[in-house]
Design a protein around this motif. Structure first.
Motif, PDB file in Angstrom:
ATOM      1  N   GLY A 130       0.799  -1.216   0.000  1.00 45.17           N
ATOM      2  CA  GLY A 130       0.000   0.000   0.000  1.00 45.17           C
ATOM      3  C   GLY A 130       0.827   1.259   0.000  1.00 45.17           C
ATOM      4  N   PHE A 131       0.148   2.383  -0.145  1.00 48.13           N
ATOM      5  CA  PHE A 131       0.828   3.669  -0.151  1.00 48.13           C
ATOM      6  C   PHE A 131       0.042   4.725   0.616  1.00 48.13           C
ATOM      7  N   ALA A 132      -1.044   4.319   1.272  1.00 48.06           N
ATOM      8  CA  ALA A 132      -1.826   5.260   2.076  1.00 48.06           C
ATOM      9  C   ALA A 132      -2.441   4.501   3.241  1.00 48.06           C
ATOM     10  N   ASN A 305       6.452  14.871   6.408  1.00 50.08           N
ATOM     11  CA  ASN A 305       7.186  15.623   7.427  1.00 50.08           C
ATOM     12  C   ASN A 305       6.510  15.618   8.787  1.00 50.08           C
ATOM     13  N   ASP A 306       5.182  15.680   8.806  1.00 49.33           N
ATOM     14  CA  ASP A 306       4.462  15.760  10.077  1.00 49.33           C
ATOM     15  C   ASP A 306       4.599  14.498  10.918  1.00 49.33           C
ATOM     16  N   LEU A 307       5.088  13.405  10.316  1.00 48.35           N
ATOM     17  CA  LEU A 307       5.306  12.185  11.091  1.00 48.35           C
ATOM     18  C   LEU A 307       6.566  12.289  11.948  1.00 48.35           C
ATOM     19  N   LEU A 308       7.250  13.417  11.864  1.00 49.21           N
ATOM     20  CA  LEU A 308       8.369  13.710  12.764  1.00 49.21           C
ATOM     21  C   LEU A 308       7.973  14.805  13.751  1.00 49.21           C
ATOM     22  N   ALA A 333      -3.317  13.629   3.705  1.00 46.43           N
ATOM     23  CA  ALA A 333      -3.930  12.319   3.504  1.00 46.43           C
ATOM     24  C   ALA A 333      -3.218  11.229   4.292  1.00 46.43           C
ATOM     25  N   LYS A 334      -1.933  11.415   4.589  1.00 41.93           N
ATOM     26  CA  LYS A 334      -1.184  10.389   5.322  1.00 41.93           C
ATOM     27  C   LYS A 334      -1.260  10.581   6.833  1.00 41.93           C
ATOM     28  N   PRO A 418      13.445   6.927  11.074  1.00 43.35           N
ATOM     29  CA  PRO A 418      13.010   7.466  12.362  1.00 43.35           C
ATOM     30  C   PRO A 418      11.500   7.527  12.527  1.00 43.35           C
ATOM     31  N   SER A 419      10.767   7.399  11.434  1.00 44.54           N
ATOM     32  CA  SER A 419       9.311   7.421  11.502  1.00 44.54           C
ATOM     33  C   SER A 419       8.775   6.906  10.167  1.00 44.54           C
ATOM     34  N   GLY A 420       7.460   6.934  10.013  1.00 42.56           N
ATOM     35  CA  GLY A 420       6.854   6.491   8.762  1.00 42.56           C
ATOM     36  C   GLY A 420       6.317   5.079   8.838  1.00 42.56           C
ATOM     37  N   ASP A 421       5.810   4.594   7.709  1.00 41.68           N
ATOM     38  CA  ASP A 421       5.148   3.290   7.680  1.00 41.68           C
ATOM     39  C   ASP A 421       5.762   2.336   6.662  1.00 41.68           C
ATOM     40  N   THR A 422       7.029   2.546   6.272  1.00 42.26           N
ATOM     41  CA  THR A 422       7.664   1.668   5.298  1.00 42.26           C
ATOM     42  C   THR A 422       9.018   1.183   5.785  1.00 42.26           C
TER      43      THR A 422
END
Length: 499
Positions: A130-132, A305-308, A333-334, A418-422
């Motif tokens: 996925g991508f979202a 960026n907001d995931l940091l 959207a993320k 450091p963050s994210g979903d991948t």
């Protein structure tokens, strides 16, 4: 006025090969004859995968295999959300550059009704392609419902009128400008343009600063959506080496600028996709300065960026821009709601051109959604939500890393963003991630092979795992199963096992 070109009605054709030839090859050869004979002309859309499967009485996966073979032969190309088209004669690319990327996507590249068809069969399946974000548990559905309901009541007349604010509603543009302060950017709301998505924002920027045939430099590996977009605009790709931790290589970029006619740089300096790399702050500043000196625009994607949240590395490269050479694009959207895919762009020196391109495309965005999104962004809980979301995704990603360490072949390298979903994985050099994908797909497990993320032949032994979908025992077992199949593939070939 002539009728628009339509794909021809597809009827079963007599086999042109021996009876024992696999069905997908028979279909591919029949279509190839139509292409070579001129019945199917360059640029013409082929019948859909589903239409082909019905016409020939075969499964969707068999029809998809036939189209894939035609793509590998260079006869057709897939276009996102459009289908397969007869490929035009390929131009010769300059040394060091890729031609517009021609790749085969089995998961995301096709439309949901076609490319996803072989994956969305009855039964339990797990996807890491996925991508979202896809989980309602990550977002506050009730708050979203209330915001949309309120916007629908207050702006009910907009439901029967065109949106006359071409650049977007003032309320949303002001909300975006306030949110940009967290990225270190002091943006003028009057210069922000609201778009249908971050991808559309990037597209408008590319249209503003390039012409077909121009060269765009970008990270390698890169988000496959960038490659699709660049191909659709007739541009060429120049891939710049990217470190999994520190991002785009500035020495390599400088060399590229010295030797190649680069017209724009497209990058996500913060949490790039698929590596999750983050350029240090001084590197972001040097990047902006380097491109400003060369008068080469930087198109910066800040969607992650907001995931940091709470981390100074959240700051955008745009924050160092003093002469409007950085075009910054984003969306929520993320992080806030995948259901509202509105994006935004502040295009610096090209803001009027970007606004004009949006207007010419007739790409007005819905007033109700714009007002609802502005409402959500103005609520004081967004930063707290970001911290919860980041913590949750970090826990999920760490669990995945533990499973990979236990089940994947020894020596497998895994990114540590450091963050994210991948997560980005590097397997043994001779282990084909595409072959691993095909074997996993037979068990209903999917992910992104490394070849999806480049316009070259790199990363054949790499893969991307995305954890934005459900995360249950089923997904954990599926992730372990990918590793087990990779181990089996190594055992089948002792040379790969020793590599």
């Amino acid at each position: 006025m002539p009728e628009p070109s339509q794909p021809p009605a597809l009827r079963p054709v007599p086999p042109v090969s021996p009876p024992d030839t696999p069905l997908y090859q028979q279909i591919a050869q029949a279509l190839a004859q139509l292409i070579h004979g001129g019945t199917l002309k360059a640029g013409q859309r082929l019948p859909s995968v589903r239409e082909t499967s019905v016409a020939h009485g075969v499964s969707i996966s068999t029809a998809l295999q036939a189209y894939r073979q035609l793509e590998e032969q260079g006869l057709v190309q897939a276009r996102p959300k459009a289908g397969y088209f007869v490929r035009r004669p390929q131009r010769i690319a300059q040394p060091g550059l890729s031609a517009p990327p021609q790749r085969s996507f089995l998961v995301e590249r096709q439309t949901r009704s076609e490319g996803f068809a072989m994956l969305h069969q009855p039964g339990d399946r797990a996807s890491f392609g996925g991508f979202a974000p896809e989980q309602s548990t990550l977002f506050d559905e009730e708050r979203l419902r209330v915001a949309i309901g309120r916007a629908s009541r207050v702006h009910r007349h907009s439901l029967t009128e065109y949106n006359k604010a071409d650049a977007g509603r003032p309320a949303l543009r002001q909300a975006v400008a306030r949110r940009a302060l967290h990225l270190g950017c002091a943006l003028d709301a009057a210069h922000i343009v609201i778009t249908a998505s971050c991808t559309q924002a990037v597209s408008l920027c590319l249209r503003a600063v390039t012409q077909p045939g121009d060269v765009v430099a970008l990270e390698s590996p890169t988000f496959f959506g960038y490659l699709d977009l660049i191909e659709s605009l007739g541009l060429r790709v120049l891939e710049i080496p990217t470190h999994p931790a520190t991002g785009l290589s500035l020495p390599a970029l400088e060399l590229a600028l010295d030797t190649q006619p680069v017209k724009a740089v497209l990058a996500a300096p913060t949490l790039s996709n698929p590596l999750g790399s983050v350029m240090p702050m001084n590197a972001k500043q040097k990047l902006v300065k380097l491109l400003a000196q060369r008068r080469v625009p930087l198109i910066e994607d800040v969607v992650f960026n907001d995931l940091l949240a709470g981390d100074e590395r959240r700051k955008a490269a745009k924050s160092f821009d003093t002469d409007g050479n950085v075009m910054v694009c984003g969306s929520f959207a993320k992080t806030l709601t995948p259901g509202i895919r509105l994006g935004w762009v502040e295009a610096g020196r090209w803001r009027d051109s970007v606004a004009s391109h949006k207007r010419l495309q007739g790409a007005a965005t819905p007033v109700v959604l714009e007002e609802a999104l502005a409402d959500l962004l103005n609520q004081g809980s967004y930063e707290a939500h970001l911290r919860r979301l980041t913590t949750y995704m970090n826990q999920r990603r760490n669990e995945a890393r533990r499973l990979i360490a236990h089940h994947f072949p020894p020596g497998t390298k895994v990114s540590n963003p450091p963050s994210g979903d991948t997560l980005w994985l590097e397997l043994a050099p001779d282990l084909s991630a595409m072959e691993l994908f095909r074997r996993c797909a037979t068990e209903g497990i999917t992910f992104g092979p490394g070849e999806f993320f480049t316009a070259t032949d790199r990363y054949r032994h790499c893969l991307r795992l995305n954890f934005s979908g459900p995360w249950t025992t089923l997904e954990m077992q599926a992730l372990a199963r990918i590793g087990e199949i990779a181990r089996q593939m190594l055992q089948e070939n002792p040379e790969k096992k020793r590599a």
